[in-house]
Design a protein around this motif. Structure first.
Motif, PDB file in Angstrom:
ATOM      1  N   ASN A  23      31.033  19.914  33.856  1.00  0.00           N
ATOM      2  CA  ASN A  23      32.424  19.311  33.756  1.00  0.00           C
ATOM      3  C   ASN A  23      32.948  19.797  32.358  1.00  0.00           C
ATOM      4  OD1 ASN A  23      31.371  17.339  32.361  1.00  0.00           O
ATOM      5  ND2 ASN A  23      31.512  15.931  33.800  1.00  0.00           N
ATOM      6  N   ARG A  24      32.032  20.010  31.431  1.00  0.00           N
ATOM      7  CA  ARG A  24      32.196  20.507  30.044  1.00  0.00           C
ATOM      8  C   ARG A  24      31.071  20.949  29.518  1.00  0.00           C
ATOM      9  NH1 ARG A  24      33.656  16.400  26.518  1.00  0.00           N
ATOM     10  NH2 ARG A  24      32.188  17.359  25.128  1.00  0.00           N
ATOM     11  N   TYR A  41      36.106  17.405  35.131  1.00  0.00           N
ATOM     12  CA  TYR A  41      37.094  18.401  35.258  1.00  0.00           C
ATOM     13  C   TYR A  41      36.177  19.568  35.937  1.00  0.00           C
ATOM     14  CZ  TYR A  41      40.294  15.636  32.721  1.00  0.00           C
ATOM     15  OH  TYR A  41      40.974  14.742  32.272  1.00  0.00           O
ATOM     16  N   HIS A  42      36.562  19.981  37.028  1.00  0.00           N
ATOM     17  CA  HIS A  42      36.129  21.382  37.651  1.00  0.00           C
ATOM     18  C   HIS A  42      37.101  22.255  37.761  1.00  0.00           C
ATOM     19  CE1 HIS A  42      32.630  19.309  39.883  1.00  0.00           C
ATOM     20  NE2 HIS A  42      32.581  18.829  38.661  1.00  0.00           N
ATOM     21  N   GLY A  90      26.881  21.698  40.967  1.00  0.00           N
ATOM     22  CA  GLY A  90      28.371  21.112  40.820  1.00  0.00           C
ATOM     23  C   GLY A  90      29.016  21.705  39.709  1.00  0.00           C
ATOM     24  N   LEU A  91      28.482  22.431  39.027  1.00  0.00           N
ATOM     25  CA  LEU A  91      29.058  22.948  37.682  1.00  0.00           C
ATOM     26  C   LEU A  91      29.165  21.811  36.699  1.00  0.00           C
ATOM     27  CD1 LEU A  91      31.498  25.751  38.847  1.00  0.00           C
ATOM     28  CD2 LEU A  91      29.253  26.198  37.805  1.00  0.00           C
ATOM     29  N   ASN A 133      36.034  25.951  34.203  1.00  0.00           N
ATOM     30  CA  ASN A 133      36.256  26.210  35.665  1.00  0.00           C
ATOM     31  C   ASN A 133      37.444  25.875  36.201  1.00  0.00           C
ATOM     32  OD1 ASN A 133      33.532  26.367  35.889  1.00  0.00           O
ATOM     33  ND2 ASN A 133      33.147  24.250  35.296  1.00  0.00           N
TER      34      ASN A 133
END
Lengths: 480, 336
Positions: A447-448, B335-336, A444-445, A120
């Motif tokens: 982060n990993r 981390y976005h 929020g997608l 992302n």
């Protein structure tokens, strides 16, 4: 209590290096596969390839972590357990290991960060580039490590002064006689092994009726890869065998169970070699076939184990059986490629239950073949550590046997826990399937990449985050 | 040629070890600080703040070990058997904490054991690195070019002290990293822990600085003979000044994000310089020097040519990855 430090050091190294090689073999293939998927995604824009790339990247991440940590151990074990060997060969193969670290290890370890966590954060082309650099790094790593190993099998380009090897010609050292074929053999094995895993996972999904579209893509790509590389591997392996016959004839004699030069020429299909009686029990052999394979002539002769005194022979039975396991799996994969290609051609690849069931069990065969192949080449080199130059017994450290035994037990214990868990988690990721990453990304997608699996795991176990260890998690969820 | 090649290589390996200590120091420090918070969300942030870097950081350890073999095979062949148990213990600890970076996330919500593995692995690895350092400073028994001591020669009160000092030092790097790179509770944890860890590390450095010259004549002579003393006295003075400033910055954390971390790096480098001054040119004190243990000149040159091209590249793309993942990690964001 007296321990044999040589035997213990050998067992310890064999144990750690065998565990290690499984993971690089898989990550060499998998990083290349992920890169191909990302390139296809860039070219076609098809979301399917993106989803598959993310799915396999998660599995890659777990395998790579295990490969790295088990690999660091090896770079120290040369010194801890084989200090006399380190001193003997440091001038010659030390730099090869040094170049491996500088050209490969840093490349893969550093760009891994972007490959795993950049989804992302960086543009797709950079993500693809990072994956490609990781794939190149893993293959480069194989280049240097196999060069160093090959020098131990077929040393060249050096001279011995005061009991230590000194370099004369670096090109001869790096491209020593057995290196090019060994590299080709190992890289092909890595790609073939990965293809077998991809095939099995695709077949497993099709049988279960899950992720059908992605599974079909996996199956097609894997069958195509196996169809091409499995026969190629047979060809490379044959060339490698001829190379070994030229440079390490006793290894080939052990592989063939060939005790006597005079009676060489028949190809032993099966037998139980006896080191002390110098013959095979229950032998089944094909006359002239051995000559055909090894000399490519009808009645050619080649050296048998009786050419050297008994103490200079490798452990015949181990080499003999390991070789048969490797070749058997190679032939099995050729048949698999042919059957898969035929079914694909007839349009029945996805509808043939027996093939899918069979293919779903194929995932470990590549790893077994790789281990068997390394058993052949490493045990076939015995009693030498550096062929013709340094005996294994003369290469060890002055470390008490009890220390080696104690740490060996620790290694078995720790590797047992860590790697069994790792394989269990990989299986868990496979069970979750590709959908978890691409289609159903949590709000929020992630982060990993793996945090997607975390969500899936929570769903699967039916636990809300608050049920997990640490009550504080509840606050986090409420906060959201 | 014969004289300066080993010196260049000692410098290169010294640099690799220093980079390893600083880089893996802060991510091992994160593990050392793990037990001081119980909250899963804070631990997530802490781990996320180092996850993209740890693998590259640990590669400096491989370069340190591998480079020692390449450039100084005789030193490698003595040090490794001498430190057999602590080195293998350290490697096993690194295995536990390395796989925790991946396993902890896959295992969720049942990740408690991987929290323990991460914290325990990081702490044990740091401690044993300090023990190895201390044992090396104290010297290794060499007989006929081979290690001539026992299995537990490395275990002394001094090496246990250096082990604890390194744990405190890495913890301080981790705490100041959290101040620099995170927000919220994780940053608060860094602020709470950093002053205590600073005092512990300084105490360790102070004791080592007194103990080594008092117990080893060679080191006392190096520091206190003339004219050496005229050149060397600024080192302890600068260290004391910098320590004072780091302490001050830690008292006013709002306005100083990166300074405590940078100051800690400075303290590490000063301490490292002190150890180099004490031991050079011995690679295996008190018997073998750089020159005694060097590889063949042709091997050192062959490796040096490649290193001159490759090391700047490695540093370049390492910097690029750090730049890619710049900025603060906030709770729940990553981390976005």
């Amino acid at each position: 209590m007296e321990f044999d430090p040589v035997l213990l050091a050998r067992i310890q190294f064999a144990f750690t290096v065998s565990f290690h090689i499984i993971f690089p073999a898989f990550t060499i293939g998998l990083s290349a596969y992920v890169t191909v998927l990302l390139l296809l995604w860039l070219r076609t824009g098809d979301e399917k390839f993106h989803r598959l790339a993310r799915f396999w990247t998660k599995i890659f991440a777990v395998s790579f972590a295990m490969g790295v940590v088990s690999g660091i151990v090896l770079s120290y074990q040369f010194g801890t357990n084989w200090s006399r060997f380190s001193e003997f060969s440091g001038n010659v193969i030390g730099p090869l290991i040094g170049y491996e670290v500088l050209t490969a290890f840093y490349l893969e370890a550093t760009f891994l960060g972007i490959m795993l966590f950049g989804w992302n954060r960086v543009p797709p082309w950079l993500l693809t580039l990072a994956s490609a650099l990781v794939a190149i790094g893993t293959a480069t790593s194989a280049f240097w490590i196999l060069s160093a190993n090959s020098w131990m099998q077929t040393p060249a380009g050096h001279e011995i002064r005061d009991g230590v090897a000194f370099p004369l010609d670096w090109l001869q050292i790096i491209f020593n006689p057995s290196f090019p074929l060994r590299l080709a053999h190992m890289l092909t094995a890595a790609y073939l092994t990965t293809a077998a895993v991809v095939l099995a996972v695709g077949a497993r999904y099709l049988l279960a009726g899950n992720y059908t579209e992605d599974a079909k893509t996996m199956l097609r790509m894997a069958v195509g890869m196996i169809f091409v590389t499995a026969p190629l591997q047979l060809f490379i392996g044959d060339m490698h065998g001829l190379n070994t016959l030229e440079h390490q004839p006793m290894k080939v004699a052990a592989m063939e169970g060939n005790w006597n030069t005079e009676t060489s020429g028949h190809f032993v299909l099966f037998g139980i070699p006896s080191q002390s009686e110098e013959k095979n029990h229950f032998e089944i052999a094909i006359p002239y076939a051995g000559s055909l394979v090894l000399t490519h002539s009808w009645d050619g002769k080649y050296p048998g184990l009786n050419e050297v005194p008994p103490e200079e022979r490798p452990p015949v039975a181990n080499v003999f059986f390991a070789f048969r396991i490797m070749v058997g799996i190679g032939l099995l994969l050729i048949a698999t490629g042919l059957a898969g290609a035929y079914l694909w051609w007839r349009g029945r690849l996805f509808q043939t239950p027996w093939f899918l069931t069979y293919a779903s069990y194929l995932w470990p065969v590549g790893f077994i073949a790789i281990l068997a192949g390394w058993f052949v080449t490493e045990q076939g080199r015995q009693p030498w550590l550096v062929y013709g130059l340094l005996k294994t017994a003369d290469g060890i450290s002055s470390v008490p046997g009890a220390s080696v035994l104690g740490t060996l037990i620790l290694f078995v214990f720790v590797y047992g826990i860590v790697f069994a868990t790792g394989v269990y988690y990989i299986n868990r990721l496979i069970v979750k399937g590709p959908q978890g990453a691409g289609a159903a990304a949590p709000a929020g997608l992630p982060n990993r990449p793996i945090s997607a699996a975390e969500e899936a795991a929570r769903e699967a176990t039916g636990k809300s985050p608050g049920d997990g260890p640490g009550k504080a998690v509840k606050n986090k969820t409420k906060g959201n | 040629m014969e004289w300066y090649l080993p010196v260049i290589w000692a410098g290169l390996i010294g640099t690799a070890v220093a980079l390893y200590v600083l880089l893996d120091g802060f991510d091992l420090g994160i593990g050392i600080l793990f037990p001081f918070t119980k909250k899963e969300a804070d631990r997530d942030v802490m781990m996320n703040s180092v996850a993209p870097f740890w693998d590259g950081n640990e590669t400096w350890l491989v370069l340190g070990g591998g480079g020692l073999w390449v450039a100084f095979p005789k030193a490698y062949a003595v040090i490794m058997p001498a430190m057999y148990l602590p080195i293998i213990g350290m490697l096993l600890a690194l295995i536990f904490r390395g796989v925790s970076f991946e396993f902890r996330w896959v295992a969720k919500p049942n990740h408690r054991w991987w929290d323990i593995a991460f914290a325990g692995g990081s702490t044990v690895a740091a401690f044993l690195q300090g023990v190895i350092l201390g044992a090396l400073i104290q010297g290794i028994n060499v007989v006929d070019g081979q290690y001539g001591g026992g299995a537990f020669d490395w275990l002394t009160p001094f090496s246990i002290l250096t082990g604890l000092a390194v744990v405190a030092g890495y913890g301080l790097l981790g705490a100041t990293w959290l101040i620099m790179r995170t927000k919220g509770p994780a940053r608060a944890l860094g602020q709470r822990m950093a002053p205590q860890l600073l005092l512990l590390m300084l105490a360790g450095m102070g004791i080592v600085s007194l103990w080594t010259p008092l117990s080893v004549d060679r080191i006392a002579e190096r520091w206190f003979s003339l004219p050496n003393f005229y050149f060397l006295w600024p080192i302890p003075l600068v260290t004391a000044l910098l320590a004072f400033f780091v302490w001050r910055w830690l008292q006013h954390p709002k306005s100083h994000d990166a300074l405590p971390f940078m100051g800690t790096i400075g303290l590490f480098l000063l301490g490292y310089a002190g150890l180099v001054i004490s031991t050079a040119p011995y690679l295996v004190p008190p018997h073998l020097t750089f020159w005694d243990t060097a590889a063949a000149p042709e091997s050192q040159i062959f490796m040096l040519i490649g290193t001159l091209f490759l090391l700047p590249m490695v540093l370049g793309y390492t910097a690029f990855v750090y730049w890619t993942f710049r900025g603060k990690v906030a709770p729940g964001e990553g981390y976005h």
